[in-house]
Design a protein around this motif. Structure first.
Motif, PDB file in Angstrom:
ATOM      1  N   PHE A 199       1.763   6.695  -6.798  1.00 37.18           N
ATOM      2  CA  PHE A 199       0.693   7.637  -7.143  1.00 37.18           C
ATOM      3  C   PHE A 199       1.141   9.072  -6.894  1.00 37.18           C
ATOM      4  N   ASP A 200       1.793   9.311  -5.749  1.00 34.68           N
ATOM      5  CA  ASP A 200       2.278  10.655  -5.437  1.00 34.68           C
ATOM      6  C   ASP A 200       3.328  11.110  -6.451  1.00 34.68           C
ATOM      7  N   ASP A 201       4.229  10.206  -6.837  1.00 32.26           N
ATOM      8  CA  ASP A 201       5.233  10.545  -7.845  1.00 32.26           C
ATOM      9  C   ASP A 201       4.578  10.881  -9.176  1.00 32.26           C
ATOM     10  N   TYR A 202       3.565  10.113  -9.536  1.00 38.61           N
ATOM     11  CA  TYR A 202       2.849  10.378 -10.794  1.00 38.61           C
ATOM     12  C   TYR A 202       2.179  11.749 -10.755  1.00 38.61           C
ATOM     13  N   ALA A 260       0.834  -1.205   0.000  1.00 36.78           N
ATOM     14  CA  ALA A 260       0.000   0.000   0.000  1.00 36.78           C
ATOM     15  C   ALA A 260       0.868   1.255   0.000  1.00 36.78           C
ATOM     16  N   ARG A 261       1.951   1.242   0.777  1.00 38.96           N
ATOM     17  CA  ARG A 261       2.863   2.393   0.797  1.00 38.96           C
ATOM     18  C   ARG A 261       3.525   2.582  -0.566  1.00 38.96           C
ATOM     19  N   ALA A 262       3.930   1.497  -1.200  1.00 39.22           N
ATOM     20  CA  ALA A 262       4.566   1.591  -2.518  1.00 39.22           C
ATOM     21  C   ALA A 262       3.586   2.134  -3.562  1.00 39.22           C
ATOM     22  N   GLN A 263       2.338   1.682  -3.495  1.00 39.32           N
ATOM     23  CA  GLN A 263       1.332   2.195  -4.433  1.00 39.32           C
ATOM     24  C   GLN A 263       1.068   3.675  -4.193  1.00 39.32           C
ATOM     25  N   GLN A 264       1.007   4.084  -2.913  1.00 39.85           N
ATOM     26  CA  GLN A 264       0.786   5.497  -2.593  1.00 39.85           C
ATOM     27  C   GLN A 264       1.961   6.340  -3.073  1.00 39.85           C
ATOM     28  N   GLN A 265       3.179   5.842  -2.888  1.00 41.57           N
ATOM     29  CA  GLN A 265       4.365   6.568  -3.338  1.00 41.57           C
ATOM     30  C   GLN A 265       4.371   6.700  -4.859  1.00 41.57           C
ATOM     31  N   ALA A 270       1.886  17.242 -12.508  1.00 46.09           N
ATOM     32  CA  ALA A 270       1.683  18.640 -12.152  1.00 46.09           C
ATOM     33  C   ALA A 270       2.848  19.509 -12.625  1.00 46.09           C
ATOM     34  N   ARG A 271       4.031  18.937 -12.668  1.00 41.63           N
ATOM     35  CA  ARG A 271       5.209  19.679 -13.109  1.00 41.63           C
ATOM     36  C   ARG A 271       5.115  20.022 -14.593  1.00 41.63           C
TER      37      ARG A 271
END
Length: 133
Positions: free
Chosen positions: A88-91, A81-86, A96-97
């Motif tokens: 998603f956050d990176d994406y 779950a942490r890896a998926q959240q990370q 956004a950049r």
């Protein structure tokens, strides 16, 4: 002699309870099978052994797996779950950049605004630093 099952409401309750327990067991079975494949610490033979045990003797296999590896199962699920959240956050950050060429476009537009005289050289330098950093 009247049995409790002779009452329709109680019969419906028992039916619903057994269906609920059966679905709960199926969800647990598939979660365990997924955990077996997700576990990086198990080798091929270990995964095969657990999978055969869970499939051939499903009730016993599920209960033994939960007793033997239940704690690690929770940790592996949390790690995933942490890896998926990370990811998603990176994406989201990457999206956004904007595209890599976006800075060049912004600098070109900023130069046009300065050339028209809408901003001063100092404002141009501040905006340029914001874009580049």
């Amino acid at each position: 002699m009247n049995l409790a099952y002779d009452y329709p409401l109680l019969g419906a309750f028992w039916t619903v309870m057994w269906i609920f327990l059966w679905i709960l067991w199926l969800v647990l079975l598939f979660r365990i099978i997924g955990d077996i494949f997700r576990d990086d610490t198990l080798g091929g033979w270990g995964k095969t052994g657990w999978l055969v045990f869970v499939v051939v003797l499903p009730f016993l296999g599920v209960f033994v797996y939960v007793l033997a590896r239940g704690k690690g199962m929770g940790k592996r699920a949390e790690r995933q779950a942490r890896a998926q959240q990370q990811a998603f956050d990176d994406y989201i950050r990457e999206t956004a950049r904007g595209t890599p060429g976006n800075e060049a476009e912004q600098l070109a537009k900023l130069s046009e605004v300065r050339a028209r005289g809408d901003i001063t050289d100092a404002e141009f330098q501040q905006a340029k630093e914001k874009i580049l950093h």
